[in-house]
Write an enzyme that holds these catalytic residues in place. Structure first.
Site, PDB file in Angstrom:
ATOM      1  N   THR A   1      -9.739  -0.214   1.357  1.00  0.00           N
ATOM      2  CA  THR A   1      -9.829   1.245   1.216  1.00  0.00           C
ATOM      3  C   THR A   1     -10.657   1.700   0.012  1.00  0.00           C
ATOM      4  O   THR A   1     -10.728   2.891  -0.257  1.00  0.00           O
ATOM      5  CB  THR A   1      -8.427   1.860   1.100  1.00  0.00           C
ATOM      6  OG1 THR A   1      -7.747   1.264  -0.017  1.00  0.00           O
ATOM      7  CG2 THR A   1      -7.622   1.617   2.372  1.00  0.00           C
TER       8      THR A   1
ATOM      9  N   GLY B   1       0.816  -1.210   0.000  1.00  0.00           N
ATOM     10  CA  GLY B   1       0.000   0.000   0.000  1.00  0.00           C
ATOM     11  C   GLY B   1       0.848   1.258   0.000  1.00  0.00           C
ATOM     12  O   GLY B   1       2.078   1.209   0.154  1.00  0.00           O
ATOM     13  N   GLN B   2       0.195   2.394  -0.149  1.00  0.00           N
ATOM     14  CA  GLN B   2       0.932   3.664  -0.168  1.00  0.00           C
ATOM     15  C   GLN B   2       1.726   3.855   1.116  1.00  0.00           C
ATOM     16  O   GLN B   2       2.920   4.166   1.083  1.00  0.00           O
ATOM     17  CB  GLN B   2      -0.046   4.835  -0.337  1.00  0.00           C
ATOM     18  CG  GLN B   2      -0.753   4.874  -1.663  1.00  0.00           C
ATOM     19  CD  GLN B   2      -1.604   6.115  -1.772  1.00  0.00           C
ATOM     20  OE1 GLN B   2      -1.159   7.158  -2.248  1.00  0.00           O
ATOM     21  NE2 GLN B   2      -2.846   6.033  -1.333  1.00  0.00           N
ATOM     22  N   VAL B   3       1.057   3.679   2.258  1.00  0.00           N
ATOM     23  CA  VAL B   3       1.739   3.849   3.542  1.00  0.00           C
ATOM     24  C   VAL B   3       2.683   2.688   3.792  1.00  0.00           C
ATOM     25  O   VAL B   3       3.804   2.868   4.267  1.00  0.00           O
ATOM     26  CB  VAL B   3       0.717   3.987   4.684  1.00  0.00           C
ATOM     27  CG1 VAL B   3       1.416   4.038   6.040  1.00  0.00           C
ATOM     28  CG2 VAL B   3      -0.128   5.254   4.485  1.00  0.00           C
TER      29      VAL B   3
ATOM     30  N   ASP C   1      -3.685 -12.633   4.610  1.00  0.00           N
ATOM     31  CA  ASP C   1      -4.962 -12.412   3.932  1.00  0.00           C
ATOM     32  C   ASP C   1      -5.972 -11.859   4.929  1.00  0.00           C
ATOM     33  O   ASP C   1      -6.490 -12.594   5.777  1.00  0.00           O
ATOM     34  CB  ASP C   1      -5.465 -13.729   3.330  1.00  0.00           C
ATOM     35  CG  ASP C   1      -6.705 -13.536   2.468  1.00  0.00           C
ATOM     36  OD1 ASP C   1      -7.222 -12.399   2.405  1.00  0.00           O
ATOM     37  OD2 ASP C   1      -7.149 -14.523   1.862  1.00  0.00           O
TER      38      ASP C   1
ATOM     39  N   TRP D   1      -6.762  11.922   3.268  1.00  0.00           N
ATOM     40  CA  TRP D   1      -6.327  12.423   1.957  1.00  0.00           C
ATOM     41  C   TRP D   1      -4.894  11.988   1.656  1.00  0.00           C
ATOM     42  O   TRP D   1      -4.043  12.791   1.287  1.00  0.00           O
ATOM     43  CB  TRP D   1      -6.478  13.929   1.893  1.00  0.00           C
ATOM     44  CG  TRP D   1      -7.892  14.434   1.918  1.00  0.00           C
ATOM     45  CD1 TRP D   1      -8.976  13.846   2.496  1.00  0.00           C
ATOM     46  CD2 TRP D   1      -8.391  15.649   1.331  1.00  0.00           C
ATOM     47  NE1 TRP D   1     -10.106  14.607   2.320  1.00  0.00           N
ATOM     48  CE2 TRP D   1      -9.779  15.733   1.608  1.00  0.00           C
ATOM     49  CE3 TRP D   1      -7.795  16.679   0.626  1.00  0.00           C
ATOM     50  CZ2 TRP D   1     -10.575  16.788   1.190  1.00  0.00           C
ATOM     51  CZ3 TRP D   1      -8.581  17.732   0.207  1.00  0.00           C
ATOM     52  CH2 TRP D   1      -9.966  17.795   0.477  1.00  0.00           C
TER      53      TRP D   1
ATOM     54  N   TYR E   1     -17.399   2.036   4.673  1.00  0.00           N
ATOM     55  CA  TYR E   1     -15.968   2.160   4.912  1.00  0.00           C
ATOM     56  C   TYR E   1     -15.697   2.812   6.266  1.00  0.00           C
ATOM     57  O   TYR E   1     -14.942   2.278   7.091  1.00  0.00           O
ATOM     58  CB  TYR E   1     -15.319   2.967   3.784  1.00  0.00           C
ATOM     59  CG  TYR E   1     -13.880   3.349   4.067  1.00  0.00           C
ATOM     60  CD1 TYR E   1     -12.887   2.378   4.117  1.00  0.00           C
ATOM     61  CD2 TYR E   1     -13.521   4.672   4.304  1.00  0.00           C
ATOM     62  CE1 TYR E   1     -11.565   2.722   4.397  1.00  0.00           C
ATOM     63  CE2 TYR E   1     -12.213   5.027   4.572  1.00  0.00           C
ATOM     64  CZ  TYR E   1     -11.237   4.049   4.618  1.00  0.00           C
ATOM     65  OH  TYR E   1      -9.940   4.390   4.901  1.00  0.00           O
TER      66      TYR E   1
ATOM     67  N   LYS F   1     -14.029   1.073   9.656  1.00  0.00           N
ATOM     68  CA  LYS F   1     -12.801   1.588  10.249  1.00  0.00           C
ATOM     69  C   LYS F   1     -13.023   1.997  11.712  1.00  0.00           C
ATOM     70  O   LYS F   1     -12.153   1.783  12.559  1.00  0.00           O
ATOM     71  CB  LYS F   1     -12.282   2.769   9.437  1.00  0.00           C
ATOM     72  CG  LYS F   1     -11.766   2.394   8.052  1.00  0.00           C
ATOM     73  CD  LYS F   1     -10.553   1.472   8.110  1.00  0.00           C
ATOM     74  CE  LYS F   1      -9.304   2.184   8.558  1.00  0.00           C
ATOM     75  NZ  LYS F   1      -8.111   1.295   8.533  1.00  0.00           N
TER      76      LYS F   1
END
Length: 299
Positions: free
Chosen positions: A71, A10-12, A45, A159, A134, A138
């Protein structure tokens, strides 16, 4: 020590593999067992939460960092069971294992736990009222982590973008290269936050000697709209030589761009508590954009 990072693609997650390296041996997991660079990693998973304790038992990490999540905000409306498995049940499994073994857990959450009806930055103790699947999943993930009773660091962010992955910045750069004119929502307000900043702050927080546990808001500082962010992206892209020309960006209302999931109109998070507790200065969102654009320009 072993630092186990869930969601390594993922991005993070990708930024965490860099930022956490000085802390010890970083072990990454992905659903496929392969990282973005093609190298092999552990398989985890989140659609099968009950499979996770066996991995934890085998690796015996000293720190667990959960950057994995469902996400896809709009898709979550159509597949709520999958969203709750990944965003609520799986974090609960991780948190209970960590609590039982005295291992700190870092978990990331979102501005979507709020309804976006505010007008001042949300503090950590503001009432949650998610608008869709979502955000609800969370929020339930946060509750599960807290209920486990172990040391936890929940970082709510918003964001998120990076030089890699799928995100608003990369979408704007692609569309800006293809079109002369774009329409972007101007009535949703938040704080663009680089994934690299989230990862760097996470590393600093884990090095902090206080052994703190709780929930903090981790975003860049300041605020803008998606329209304002788009205009800033194009200005920086042209200055950095990433785009030769910039498109006209027309401001539109959210009602002009309907989506399956409702978005919070106000997503500004008050990040003062994190800065005070950890002695960290969170930079302006514009500074983060400059750094990410420079990274893109250098590739």
């Amino acid at each position: 020590m072993t630092v186990l990072v869930f969601g390594g693609n993922g991005q993070v997650g990708r930024e965490l593999l860099r930022a956490l390296a000085p802390l010890g041996t970083v072990v990454a997991t992905t659903r496929s067992g392969t990282l973005a660079d093609g190298s092999a990693c552990e398989v985890a998973d989140f659609d099968r939460p009950d499979s996770l304790p066996a991995l934890l038992d085998r690796l015996q990490p000293a720190v667990v960092v959960n950057a994995a999540a469902h996400t896809a905000v709009d898709r979550a409306e159509h597949e709520p069971e999958a969203a709750f498995r990944a965003n609520a049940q799986a974090p609960g499994v991780l948190a209970r294992w960590c609590a039982a073994h005295g291992v700190p857990l870092v978990h990331y959450s979102t501005d979507y736990v709020f309804d976006g009806q505010g007008g001042t930055p949300y503090r950590e103790d503001a009432p949650t009222a998610p608008l869709g699947v979502y955000g609800t999943s969370k929020r339930d993930g946060e509750d599960a982590v807290r209920a486990a009773g172990g040391r936890h660091l929940i970082f709510r962010t918003a964001w998120v973008y990076a030089a890699h992955g799928g995100n608003f910045l990369r979408t704007m750069l692609r569309l800006g290269a293809e079109r002369d004119q774009l329409r972007v929502v101007a009535d949703q307000i938040g704080t663009p936050t680089p994934a690299g900043l989230i990862a760097d702050v996470t590393a600093q927080a884990l090095r902090h000697p206080g052994g703190l546990s709780g929930t903090w808001h981790l975003t860049a500082s300041g605020q803008t709209s998606w329209h304002g962010f788009a205009e800033a992206i194009f200005a920086e892209a042209q200055a950095a030589g990433v785009l030769a020309k910039t498109p006209v960006v027309d401001a539109i209302a959210s009602s002009d761009y309907p989506t399956p999931a409702r978005r919070p109109a106000w997503s500004v998070l008050d990040n003062r508590r994190l800065q005070q507790d950890f002695g960290i200065v969170l930079p302006a969102w514009q500074d983060g954009l400059k750094r990410v654009m420079a990274e893109i320009a250098a590739t």
